[in-house]
Every structure is written in structure tokens, then in C-alpha cells.
Scaffold this active site. Structure first.
Site, PDB file in Angstrom:
ATOM      1  N   ARG A   1      54.822  35.757  53.553  1.00 39.82           N
ATOM      2  CA  ARG A   1      55.194  34.522  53.417  1.00 39.82           C
ATOM      3  C   ARG A   1      55.595  34.438  52.207  1.00 39.82           C
ATOM      4  NH1 ARG A   1      50.269  31.594  56.574  1.00 39.82           N
ATOM      5  NH2 ARG A   1      50.698  29.539  56.685  1.00 39.82           N
TER       6      ARG A   1
ATOM      7  N   LYS B   1      53.346  28.797  65.603  1.00 42.32           N
ATOM      8  CA  LYS B   1      53.197  30.215  65.680  1.00 42.32           C
ATOM      9  C   LYS B   1      52.122  30.586  66.455  1.00 42.32           C
ATOM     10  CE  LYS B   1      53.387  30.719  61.201  1.00 42.32           C
ATOM     11  NZ  LYS B   1      52.694  28.833  60.801  1.00 42.32           N
TER      12      LYS B   1
ATOM     13  N   ARG C   1      51.903  21.953  52.299  1.00 41.95           N
ATOM     14  CA  ARG C   1      51.955  22.916  52.780  1.00 41.95           C
ATOM     15  C   ARG C   1      52.996  23.426  52.587  1.00 41.95           C
ATOM     16  NH1 ARG C   1      47.396  22.978  57.328  1.00 41.95           N
ATOM     17  NH2 ARG C   1      48.720  24.679  58.194  1.00 41.95           N
TER      18      ARG C   1
ATOM     19  N   ARG D   1      46.262  18.843  66.191  1.00 40.19           N
ATOM     20  CA  ARG D   1      45.750  19.690  66.463  1.00 40.19           C
ATOM     21  C   ARG D   1      44.065  19.771  66.305  1.00 40.19           C
ATOM     22  NH1 ARG D   1      47.720  25.293  63.218  1.00 40.19           N
ATOM     23  NH2 ARG D   1      47.258  23.557  61.604  1.00 40.19           N
TER      24      ARG D   1
ATOM     25  N   ARG E   1      40.979  20.705  62.204  1.00 41.45           N
ATOM     26  CA  ARG E   1      40.851  21.672  60.335  1.00 41.45           C
ATOM     27  C   ARG E   1      40.633  20.960  58.877  1.00 41.45           C
ATOM     28  NH1 ARG E   1      45.107  26.461  61.597  1.00 41.45           N
ATOM     29  NH2 ARG E   1      45.680  25.794  59.144  1.00 41.45           N
TER      30      ARG E   1
HETATM   31  P1  AP5 Z   1      50.070  26.206  65.833  1.00 41.00           P
HETATM   32  O1  AP5 Z   1      50.185  26.812  67.087  1.00 41.00           O
HETATM   33  O2  AP5 Z   1      49.038  26.428  65.430  1.00 41.00           O
HETATM   34  O3  AP5 Z   1      51.217  25.948  64.729  1.00 41.00           O
HETATM   35  P2  AP5 Z   1      50.947  27.357  63.768  1.00 41.00           P
HETATM   36  O4  AP5 Z   1      52.591  27.338  63.671  1.00 41.00           O
HETATM   37  O5  AP5 Z   1      50.080  28.849  63.461  1.00 41.00           O
HETATM   38  O6  AP5 Z   1      50.148  26.516  62.424  1.00 41.00           O
HETATM   39  P3  AP5 Z   1      49.186  26.826  61.311  1.00 41.00           P
HETATM   40  O7  AP5 Z   1      48.532  25.717  60.471  1.00 41.00           O
HETATM   41  O8  AP5 Z   1      48.376  27.931  62.201  1.00 41.00           O
HETATM   42  O9  AP5 Z   1      50.045  27.338  60.296  1.00 41.00           O
HETATM   43  P4  AP5 Z   1      49.944  27.846  58.924  1.00 41.00           P
HETATM   44  O10 AP5 Z   1      50.928  28.812  58.308  1.00 41.00           O
HETATM   45  O11 AP5 Z   1      50.171  26.571  58.481  1.00 41.00           O
HETATM   46  O12 AP5 Z   1      48.168  28.176  58.737  1.00 41.00           O
HETATM   47  P5  AP5 Z   1      47.404  30.071  58.730  1.00 41.00           P
HETATM   48  O13 AP5 Z   1      46.615  29.937  59.744  1.00 41.00           O
HETATM   49  O14 AP5 Z   1      48.539  30.974  59.119  1.00 41.00           O
HETATM   50  O15 AP5 Z   1      50.545  24.270  66.710  1.00 41.00           O
HETATM   51  C1  AP5 Z   1      50.498  24.526  65.756  1.00 41.00           C
HETATM   52  C2  AP5 Z   1      49.657  22.622  66.586  1.00 41.00           C
HETATM   53  O16 AP5 Z   1      50.863  22.045  67.897  1.00 41.00           O
HETATM   54  C3  AP5 Z   1      48.547  23.092  68.224  1.00 41.00           C
HETATM   55  O17 AP5 Z   1      47.434  22.141  67.815  1.00 41.00           O
HETATM   56  C4  AP5 Z   1      49.440  23.134  68.676  1.00 41.00           C
HETATM   57  O18 AP5 Z   1      49.066  22.972  70.472  1.00 41.00           O
HETATM   58  C5  AP5 Z   1      50.459  23.072  68.871  1.00 41.00           C
HETATM   59  N1  AP5 Z   1      51.843  22.765  69.258  1.00 41.00           N
HETATM   60  C6  AP5 Z   1      51.844  24.169  69.908  1.00 41.00           C
HETATM   61  N2  AP5 Z   1      53.387  24.317  70.271  1.00 41.00           N
HETATM   62  C7  AP5 Z   1      53.622  22.939  70.754  1.00 41.00           C
HETATM   63  C8  AP5 Z   1      54.495  22.420  71.647  1.00 41.00           C
HETATM   64  N3  AP5 Z   1      56.113  23.481  71.463  1.00 41.00           N
HETATM   65  N4  AP5 Z   1      55.382  21.279  71.957  1.00 41.00           N
HETATM   66  C9  AP5 Z   1      53.708  20.681  71.356  1.00 41.00           C
HETATM   67  N5  AP5 Z   1      52.997  21.231  70.570  1.00 41.00           N
HETATM   68  C10 AP5 Z   1      52.972  22.660  70.102  1.00 41.00           C
HETATM   69  O19 AP5 Z   1      47.395  29.500  57.353  1.00 41.00           O
HETATM   70  C11 AP5 Z   1      46.054  28.671  56.887  1.00 41.00           C
HETATM   71  C12 AP5 Z   1      46.493  28.790  55.218  1.00 41.00           C
HETATM   72  O20 AP5 Z   1      45.721  29.955  54.596  1.00 41.00           O
HETATM   73  C13 AP5 Z   1      47.477  28.676  54.308  1.00 41.00           C
HETATM   74  O21 AP5 Z   1      47.961  27.673  54.157  1.00 41.00           O
HETATM   75  C14 AP5 Z   1      47.339  29.692  53.537  1.00 41.00           C
HETATM   76  O22 AP5 Z   1      46.513  28.728  52.473  1.00 41.00           O
HETATM   77  C15 AP5 Z   1      46.587  30.792  53.794  1.00 41.00           C
HETATM   78  N6  AP5 Z   1      46.881  31.948  54.260  1.00 41.00           N
HETATM   79  C16 AP5 Z   1      47.207  32.300  55.374  1.00 41.00           C
HETATM   80  N7  AP5 Z   1      48.452  33.305  55.593  1.00 41.00           N
HETATM   81  C17 AP5 Z   1      48.524  33.754  54.182  1.00 41.00           C
HETATM   82  C18 AP5 Z   1      49.499  35.015  53.912  1.00 41.00           C
HETATM   83  N8  AP5 Z   1      50.659  35.468  54.242  1.00 41.00           N
HETATM   84  N9  AP5 Z   1      49.726  34.620  52.343  1.00 41.00           N
HETATM   85  C19 AP5 Z   1      49.232  34.121  51.460  1.00 41.00           C
HETATM   86  N10 AP5 Z   1      48.511  32.431  51.898  1.00 41.00           N
HETATM   87  C20 AP5 Z   1      47.960  32.682  53.854  1.00 41.00           C
END
Ligand code: AP5
Length: 214
Positions: A88, A13, A171, A127, A160
Site C-alpha cells: 500500500r 479488491k 481513507r 457494504r 465496518r
Molecule cells: P470490496 O470488495 O469490499 O472492496 P475492497 O476494495 O476490498 O474494499 P476495502 O474497504 O476492504 O479496501 P481497503 O483497501 O480500504 O480495506 P482493507 O480491508 O484492505 O467492495 C466494497 C463494496 O462494494 C462491497 O459491499 C461489495 O459488495 C461492493 N462491490 C464490489 N464490487 C462491486 C461492483 N462491481 N459493483 C457494485 N458493487 C460492488 O484495509 C482496511 C484498513 O487496514 C486500512 O484502512 C488500513 O488502516 C489497514 N491496512 C490494510 N492493509 C494495510 C497495509 N498494507 N498497510 C497499512 N495498513 C493497512
């Protein structure tokens, strides 16, 4: 254009949201990045958010919803934005819809980046995130020019805290219970677009551009 990115943790994402924001000239709003910036700056919000994030749990809605509603009301969001990691939960989506309705607006697209669970742990363990600017890399699929160093700002790259395999599994469970129902929610609203997230990053990007339209 108001876009929501849906998908499991690690589906890509953030990777795609940054590219879309750049292409369409709209702000990229990532709740994960906002929380991580608050943790880095040791704010009260950051201290509270960290206790949930480290366990792989969602930060409670009362710490999350107002923050996003406030952000999308700002001047730079007038022509649209891309929300990455929000909503979410169904209550978050309902709060967003209610706030947008008051402004006479609505979500235009919810893009679901589909990646099976078995690919996710591998992606997360590879990552690396920059401690300075938050840029993300993958040691195999998107490696930095110099190992361990951010191409953008030259700071150190780290795994991370919430990318440890046991936290990733937690998660994923939370995602299936609380976030996956949003796919139906946005399908019913008629704005859902699905893309295959297992292919090369550039191909995922082209698929998203094609569903959003030039
Ligand atoms: P990446 O693009 O980083 O993936 P992502 O979907 O953004 O993953 P996140 O872990 O950031 O998502 P998340 O939703 O769990 O975490 P967030 O930060 O929002 O890609 C992942 C890896 O794959 C990278 O190394 C990339 O290079 C590689 N990659 C990408 N595309 C690829 C492809 N096509 N092929 C191969 N490799 C690829 O949230 C973190 C925490 O914050 C949550 O757990 C929660 O505690 C809190 N939080 C955030 N938002 C909320 C909310 N709205 N409500 C409540 N808690 C929240």
C-alpha cells in the site's frame, strides 16, 4: 502466479480477490482481514492496528511488512497467491520485491481495479461485513438472502467501523497520497493490468480472468 490487487478502498479488491483465489486455487492474503481478525481476538497487533484503522490511516509498515513476507514464505504459497491490500506504500512494495528476489521470485501481475471516487462512498455505505467469517455483501448490488444475516455462516452483518462516510473520505485521501503511486511503480515493472471496476461484479471478474489468462 503471484498477483497483487490494487485499487481505492471499496473498489472491489476483496470481492474479486476471493473469486480469483478460488478459480486459480491459490491463497487469498488480505492484510485488512488479518488486522480485523487480530482486533476481534484482542491481540497486541490488533490493539495497535485498530488505533490507525479507526482513523482511516495506514497501519505503520513495521507492523505490516514482516507479517506479509512471513506469510508468503509459507508452504501453501509455493504455487502463488493473491495479495489484497498489500503493498500500500512504495516502501512496502520495495520490501516485497527485495524479499521475493531473495527467493528467486517476482510479482507476475498487479491488477488495478479502477473506480472513481464518486462511486466509492456509495459502495462503502452499502457494504455489510460478517462479524463471524468476514464475508462481504452490498445491500443493493450483492444482498444476503436474509437481511442482516450472513449466507455463509449465519452470523450478524454489520457496517465496518471504518466505513463511516467521514472515515471513508480520509481513507480515500490516504489512498491517493500513499497507494496510488504504486500504479506507476508496477507499470514501470511491466506487470500492471488495468480493469474497469464500475461494471457488474461478474463482468469485473471476467475482465480480470482475461488479463491474467486461463
Ligand atoms: P470490496 O470488495 O469490499 O472492496 P475492497 O476494495 O476490498 O474494499 P476495502 O474497504 O476492504 O479496501 P481497503 O483497501 O480500504 O480495506 P482493507 O480491508 O484492505 O467492495 C466494497 C463494496 O462494494 C462491497 O459491499 C461489495 O459488495 C461492493 N462491490 C464490489 N464490487 C462491486 C461492483 N462491481 N459493483 C457494485 N458493487 C460492488 O484495509 C482496511 C484498513 O487496514 C486500512 O484502512 C488500513 O488502516 C489497514 N491496512 C490494510 N492493509 C494495510 C497495509 N498494507 N498497510 C497499512 N495498513 C493497512
Amino acid at each position: 502466479m503471484k498477483i497483487i490487487m490494487l485499487g481505492a478502498p471499496g473498489a472491489g479488491k476483496g470481492t474479486q480477490a476471493k473469486k480469483i483465489a478460488q478459480k486459480y486455487g491459490i491463497p487469498h492474503i488480505s492484510t485488512g482481514d488479518i488486522f480485523r481478525a487480530n482486533i476481534k481476538n484482542n491481540t497486541e497487533l490488533g490493539k495497535k492496528a485498530k488505533t490507525y484503522m479507526d482513523k482511516g490511516l495506514l497501519v505503520p509498515d513495521e507492523l505490516t511488512v514482516d507479517l506479509v513476507i512471513d506469510r508468503v514464505g509459507q508452504e501453501d504459497c509455493k504455487n502463488g497467491y493473491i495479495l489484497d491490500g498489500f503493498p500500500r506504500t512504495i516502501p512496502q512494495a520495495e520490501s516485497l520485491d527485495a524479499a521475493l528476489e531473495k527467493m528467486g521470485e517476482k510479482v507476475d501481475f498487479a491488477v488495478n481495479v479502477e473506480v472513481p471516487d464518486e462511486n466509492i462512498v456509495n459502495r462503502m455505505s452499502g457494504r455489510r461485513a460478517c462479524v463471524g467469517c468476514g464475508a462481504t455483501y452490498h445491500i443493493k448490488y450483492n444482498a444476503p438472502k436474509t437481511e442482516g444475516i450472513c449466507d455463509v455462516c449465519g452470523e450478524k452483518l454489520i457496517l465496518r467501523d471504518d466505513d463511516q462516510p467521514e472515515t471513508v473520505l480520509k481513507r480515500l485521501g490516504v489512498y491517493h497520497d500513499q497507494t496510488q503511486p504504486l500504479i506507476d511503480y508496477y507499470a514501470k515493472a511491466g506487470v500492471l493490468k488495468e480493469v474497469d471496476g464500475t461494471v457488474d461484479m461478474e463482468d469485473v471478474f471476467q475482465a480480470i480472468v482475461s488479463v491474467l489468462g486461463e
